[in-house]
Design a protein around this motif. Structure first.
Motif, PDB file in Angstrom:
ATOM      1  N   LEU A  73       0.876  -1.167   0.000  1.00  0.00           N
ATOM      2  CA  LEU A  73       0.000   0.000   0.000  1.00  0.00           C
ATOM      3  C   LEU A  73       0.910   1.212   0.000  1.00  0.00           C
ATOM      4  O   LEU A  73       1.646   1.453   0.965  1.00  0.00           O
ATOM      5  CB  LEU A  73      -0.905  -0.005   1.234  1.00  0.00           C
ATOM      6  N   MET A  74       0.884   1.946  -1.103  1.00  0.00           N
ATOM      7  CA  MET A  74       1.836   3.044  -1.281  1.00  0.00           C
ATOM      8  C   MET A  74       1.151   4.258  -1.888  1.00  0.00           C
ATOM      9  O   MET A  74       0.072   4.162  -2.457  1.00  0.00           O
ATOM     10  CB  MET A  74       2.994   2.586  -2.172  1.00  0.00           C
ATOM     11  N   GLN A  75       1.801   5.404  -1.714  1.00  0.00           N
ATOM     12  CA  GLN A  75       1.330   6.653  -2.299  1.00  0.00           C
ATOM     13  C   GLN A  75       2.314   7.037  -3.382  1.00  0.00           C
ATOM     14  O   GLN A  75       3.516   7.185  -3.129  1.00  0.00           O
ATOM     15  CB  GLN A  75       1.235   7.745  -1.243  1.00  0.00           C
ATOM     16  N   LEU A  76       1.806   7.184  -4.579  1.00  0.00           N
ATOM     17  CA  LEU A  76       2.642   7.433  -5.747  1.00  0.00           C
ATOM     18  C   LEU A  76       3.211   8.848  -5.729  1.00  0.00           C
ATOM     19  O   LEU A  76       2.543   9.802  -5.336  1.00  0.00           O
ATOM     20  CB  LEU A  76       1.806   7.229  -7.020  1.00  0.00           C
ATOM     21  N   ASN A  77       4.460   8.958  -6.172  1.00  0.00           N
ATOM     22  CA  ASN A  77       5.086  10.268  -6.349  1.00  0.00           C
ATOM     23  C   ASN A  77       4.697  10.777  -7.744  1.00  0.00           C
ATOM     24  O   ASN A  77       3.625  10.456  -8.228  1.00  0.00           O
ATOM     25  CB  ASN A  77       6.603  10.164  -6.151  1.00  0.00           C
ATOM     26  N   ASP A  78       5.567  11.527  -8.406  1.00  0.00           N
ATOM     27  CA  ASP A  78       5.213  12.069  -9.727  1.00  0.00           C
ATOM     28  C   ASP A  78       5.621  11.153 -10.883  1.00  0.00           C
ATOM     29  O   ASP A  78       5.506  11.529 -12.035  1.00  0.00           O
ATOM     30  CB  ASP A  78       5.810  13.466  -9.907  1.00  0.00           C
ATOM     31  N   GLU A  79       6.079   9.949 -10.595  1.00  0.00           N
ATOM     32  CA  GLU A  79       6.411   8.980 -11.635  1.00  0.00           C
ATOM     33  C   GLU A  79       5.202   8.112 -11.943  1.00  0.00           C
ATOM     34  O   GLU A  79       4.235   8.086 -11.191  1.00  0.00           O
ATOM     35  CB  GLU A  79       7.555   8.074 -11.172  1.00  0.00           C
ATOM     36  N   SER A  80       5.287   7.353 -13.026  1.00  0.00           N
ATOM     37  CA  SER A  80       4.197   6.436 -13.348  1.00  0.00           C
ATOM     38  C   SER A  80       4.255   5.224 -12.427  1.00  0.00           C
ATOM     39  O   SER A  80       5.326   4.832 -11.943  1.00  0.00           O
ATOM     40  CB  SER A  80       4.280   5.980 -14.807  1.00  0.00           C
ATOM     41  N   ARG A  83       6.536   2.504 -13.727  1.00  0.00           N
ATOM     42  CA  ARG A  83       7.964   2.782 -13.534  1.00  0.00           C
ATOM     43  C   ARG A  83       8.405   2.467 -12.097  1.00  0.00           C
ATOM     44  O   ARG A  83       9.448   1.860 -11.873  1.00  0.00           O
ATOM     45  CB  ARG A  83       8.256   4.235 -13.878  1.00  0.00           C
ATOM     46  N   VAL A  84       7.604   2.883 -11.123  1.00  0.00           N
ATOM     47  CA  VAL A  84       7.953   2.668  -9.716  1.00  0.00           C
ATOM     48  C   VAL A  84       7.955   1.172  -9.396  1.00  0.00           C
ATOM     49  O   VAL A  84       8.928   0.649  -8.840  1.00  0.00           O
ATOM     50  CB  VAL A  84       6.986   3.429  -8.781  1.00  0.00           C
ATOM     51  N   VAL A  85       6.887   0.473  -9.747  1.00  0.00           N
ATOM     52  CA  VAL A  85       6.808  -0.958  -9.451  1.00  0.00           C
ATOM     53  C   VAL A  85       7.875  -1.717 -10.247  1.00  0.00           C
ATOM     54  O   VAL A  85       8.523  -2.616  -9.715  1.00  0.00           O
ATOM     55  CB  VAL A  85       5.396  -1.506  -9.724  1.00  0.00           C
ATOM     56  N   GLY A  86       8.090  -1.315 -11.492  1.00  0.00           N
ATOM     57  CA  GLY A  86       9.133  -1.950 -12.299  1.00  0.00           C
ATOM     58  C   GLY A  86      10.511  -1.784 -11.691  1.00  0.00           C
ATOM     59  O   GLY A  86      11.325  -2.716 -11.699  1.00  0.00           O
TER      60      GLY A  86
END
Length: 147
Positions: A73-80, A83-86
Motif C-alpha cells: 500500500l503506497m502513495q505514488l510520487n510524480d512517476e508512473s 515505472r515505480v513498481v518496475g
C-alpha cells in the motif's frame, strides 16, 4: 504458459498513474515460486521497498512479503506506477541474481475516504489467512506506518 501469465498484459489496460494517489499493489513471482520463503530474499525485497521510499519519495503505508508475492500500500510520487513498481521488482531481481517476477502486476487505486488502517490490517494479516502464522507478530516480513 499458464492462463494467468498469458493474460498478464491485460493488467496494464486502463491503468492510470495519478501523483499523490494511494495504490494497493500486488506482484507475484514466476510460477508462484516461493522465492521469499528464503529469509535473505525476503529481506532483499523489504530493503528494496524501504530504499524506494528513501531515494525516490514513494510513501509506503504498509507492505507484506509473502512466499510467492507481495502486497504494498503506497502513495505514488510524480512517476508512473509502472515505472515505480518496475524499478522495485528490477532492483529486487538483480539483488537476488535472477529473474523472479511474473509479468505484470495488479493495482487498485485507493480513495482517501477508504479506511486506510482497516486496509492495512487486511494487508498485513495475509500470513494469518495463508496459515503461515497464528499472529502477525510472529511474521517478520511486514511493516505499517501506524506501528
Amino acid at each position: 504458459m499458464s492462463q494467468a501469465t498469458y493474460q498478464s498484459h491485460r493488467l496494464r489496460l486502463g491503468r492510470v498513474s495519478e501523483a499523490g494517489r494511494l495504490y494497493l499493489i500486488t506482484a507475484v513471482t514466476q510460477e508462484r515460486e516461493p522465492v521469499f520463503s528464503d529469509l535473505n530474499n525476503a529481506r532483499i525485497l523489504v530493503n528494496t521497498l524501504r530504499m524506494e521510499a528513501l531515494q525516490n519519495g514513494v510513501q509506503t503505508w504498509c507492505y507484506v512479503v509473502m512466499p510467492d508475492h507481495f502486497h504494498w500500500l503506497m502513495q505514488l510520487n510524480d512517476e508512473s506506477l509502472g515505472r515505480v513498481v518496475g524499478r522495485v521488482r528490477g532492483v529486487c531481481a538483480r539483488r537476488i541474481g535472477r529473474r523472479i517476477w511474473q509479468r505484470g502486476f495488479h493495482d487498485r487505486a485507493v480513495r482517501r475516504e477508504d479506511d486506510l488502517k482497516a486496509l492495512a490490517r487486511y494487508v498485513i494479516a495475509n500470513p494469518i489467512r495463508a496459515g503461515l502464522v497464528e499472529s502477525v507478530e510472529d511474521y517478520p516480513h511486514w511493516d505499517a506506518v501506524w506501528l
